[in-house]
Scaffold this motif. Sequence first.
Motif, mmCIF file in Angstrom:
data_model
loop_
_atom_site.group_PDB
_atom_site.id
_atom_site.type_symbol
_atom_site.label_atom_id
_atom_site.label_comp_id
_atom_site.label_asym_id
_atom_site.label_seq_id
_atom_site.Cartn_x
_atom_site.Cartn_y
_atom_site.Cartn_z
ATOM 1 N N GLN A 52 -0.450 -12.279 -25.831
ATOM 2 C CA GLN A 52 -1.084 -12.682 -24.581
ATOM 3 C C GLN A 52 -0.380 -12.059 -23.378
ATOM 4 O O GLN A 52 -0.981 -11.852 -22.335
ATOM 5 N N SER A 53 0.900 -11.733 -23.549
ATOM 6 C CA SER A 53 1.632 -11.078 -22.469
ATOM 7 C C SER A 53 2.601 -10.059 -23.050
ATOM 8 O O SER A 53 3.148 -10.250 -24.136
ATOM 9 N N THR A 54 2.800 -8.963 -22.322
ATOM 10 C CA THR A 54 3.732 -7.927 -22.725
ATOM 11 C C THR A 54 4.501 -7.423 -21.506
ATOM 12 O O THR A 54 3.973 -7.409 -20.389
ATOM 13 N N ILE A 55 5.736 -7.022 -21.735
ATOM 14 C CA ILE A 55 6.548 -6.359 -20.716
ATOM 15 C C ILE A 55 7.058 -5.069 -21.355
ATOM 16 O O ILE A 55 7.716 -5.108 -22.389
ATOM 17 N N THR A 56 6.735 -3.939 -20.744
ATOM 18 C CA THR A 56 7.149 -2.650 -21.269
ATOM 19 C C THR A 56 8.050 -1.965 -20.251
ATOM 20 O O THR A 56 7.722 -1.931 -19.059
ATOM 21 N N GLU A 94 20.209 -9.838 -25.377
ATOM 22 C CA GLU A 94 19.995 -11.290 -25.425
ATOM 23 C C GLU A 94 19.732 -11.833 -24.028
ATOM 24 O O GLU A 94 18.855 -12.699 -23.836
ATOM 25 N N MET A 95 20.458 -11.333 -23.043
ATOM 26 C CA MET A 95 20.241 -11.753 -21.660
ATOM 27 C C MET A 95 18.847 -11.335 -21.185
ATOM 28 O O MET A 95 18.144 -12.110 -20.520
ATOM 29 N N GLN A 96 18.429 -10.125 -21.565
ATOM 30 C CA GLN A 96 17.107 -9.646 -21.179
ATOM 31 C C GLN A 96 16.005 -10.484 -21.823
ATOM 32 O O GLN A 96 14.959 -10.723 -21.218
ATOM 33 N N THR A 97 16.252 -10.943 -23.039
ATOM 34 C CA THR A 97 15.275 -11.801 -23.715
ATOM 35 C C THR A 97 15.081 -13.113 -22.947
ATOM 36 O O THR A 97 13.945 -13.550 -22.712
ATOM 37 N N LYS A 98 16.173 -13.745 -22.549
ATOM 38 C CA LYS A 98 16.085 -15.006 -21.797
ATOM 39 C C LYS A 98 15.401 -14.805 -20.453
ATOM 40 O O LYS A 98 14.583 -15.630 -20.022
ATOM 41 N N CYS A 99 15.718 -13.704 -19.789
ATOM 42 C CA CYS A 99 15.075 -13.404 -18.505
ATOM 43 C C CYS A 99 13.574 -13.190 -18.687
ATOM 44 O O CYS A 99 12.763 -13.678 -17.894
ATOM 45 N N GLY A 158 12.042 -0.045 -23.999
ATOM 46 C CA GLY A 158 12.144 -1.467 -24.317
ATOM 47 C C GLY A 158 10.813 -2.171 -24.212
ATOM 48 O O GLY A 158 9.902 -1.714 -23.502
ATOM 49 N N ARG A 159 10.703 -3.293 -24.938
ATOM 50 C CA ARG A 159 9.446 -4.044 -24.922
ATOM 51 C C ARG A 159 9.719 -5.511 -25.239
ATOM 52 O O ARG A 159 10.615 -5.842 -26.018
ATOM 53 N N TYR A 160 8.915 -6.361 -24.621
ATOM 54 C CA TYR A 160 8.918 -7.811 -24.902
ATOM 55 C C TYR A 160 7.465 -8.232 -25.035
ATOM 56 O O TYR A 160 6.597 -7.745 -24.297
ATOM 57 N N ASP A 161 7.172 -9.150 -25.976
ATOM 58 C CA ASP A 161 5.814 -9.679 -26.071
ATOM 59 C C ASP A 161 5.849 -11.153 -26.424
ATOM 60 O O ASP A 161 6.838 -11.669 -26.945
ATOM 61 N N SER A 162 4.751 -11.832 -26.107
ATOM 62 C CA SER A 162 4.676 -13.285 -26.269
ATOM 63 C C SER A 162 4.576 -13.713 -27.728
ATOM 64 O O SER A 162 4.772 -14.897 -28.032
ATOM 65 N N THR A 171 6.482 -12.443 -30.362
ATOM 66 C CA THR A 171 7.844 -12.540 -30.889
ATOM 67 C C THR A 171 8.771 -13.295 -29.948
ATOM 68 O O THR A 171 9.781 -13.846 -30.380
ATOM 69 N N ARG A 172 8.454 -13.284 -28.647
ATOM 70 C CA ARG A 172 9.271 -13.876 -27.593
ATOM 71 C C ARG A 172 10.692 -13.321 -27.628
ATOM 72 O O ARG A 172 11.653 -14.011 -27.325
ATOM 73 N N ARG A 173 10.802 -12.047 -28.007
ATOM 74 C CA ARG A 173 12.085 -11.368 -28.049
ATOM 75 C C ARG A 173 11.965 -10.009 -27.366
ATOM 76 O O ARG A 173 10.954 -9.319 -27.504
#
Length: 333
Positions: A40-44, A77-82, A53-57, A59-61
């Motif tokens: 539903q959401s992604t950060i690239t 790990e810090m980037q994951t929490k942010c 790098g990539r984050y998505d809803s 995996t939430r990682r």
Amino acid sequence: MNHIVLLLFSLGVSAAHCSGSHTLQYHIALVATPTPGVPQSTITAYLDGLEYGRYDSNTRRARFLTPSLSSLTEHLEMQTKCAQGFEVIQKHKMKFLIAYLNKTHGNGGRHVYQRKTVCELNEDGTIGGYEEIAFNGREVMALDKENEVYVPVTQEALTMTQQWNQYYNHAKMHKIYLENDCIQHMKLYLPLISTDMERKVSPKVKVSSSESDRGRKLHCWVYGFYPRDVKVKWIKNETDEIYSEESAEILPNPDGTYQIRVSVEVTPEEGATYSCHVVHSSLENTLVVPFESKDLSTNYITIVIAAALCLLLVLLGLYVCRKRRIKGIYFFQ
């Protein structure tokens, strides 16, 4: 759905304009209506045009896409929490825009929220950056760093942007991020990722075909290439591009390279030629891999001959049955 999001609003990824200048970009995309299997959401994240790098809803990682950054485990790990906290805030902002548009325009259906954040480190040591926000394929507002407010891109978004600034007093915080944290992250990544930026691995290509409901399907599998950006297309008779109805996605390999498969539907034609064309930064010229079109014509002829044989057997069977029937009538008479 990911491809739809990318097409709605052109969030271009540009590399550094000259040696010594660098850009770090974050592209955020959220969809209001969940789709099974699609985040539903992604950060690239991109550094000088390289997706690192990539984050998505789902995996939430957060994860690094380049091997050279794998040692930054605490930072990741810090980037994951942010990213997890940032995702929650952006969902609230998407709901704000949906509520506003439904109130003023009565818009319904699917909604897509996008955000592009870019910080710049110039060759002379000066810094810059900007932020843009788009909704349903249209840019609606941008960050005015000097006045620490968001400004509308169109006159239509004026009232909406005023309410946005009143409800979300985040402009100053985002300006500070662009001028500090974003630049520090860039300086952290650059020494490590420079080898990935210079690394180039040429693609390997395999072409094949398979039967389909409408005739024949040609497949072009391009694999083992680096960096990620690649252009693959099928060409008929050396000039005509064949457009695919299927969305081709670039996928990562365990060794850090990438792969993609582009398939097209064709109708067998005698004398027609087909070739897969690959454009990649590791190649001096376009890589052209021909498909033996004689296989298509041969298969087509084989199908026609088989159909003719089947028809002949049916007619022969009818003839034999008829002869037997006539003999039987004469015998009983």
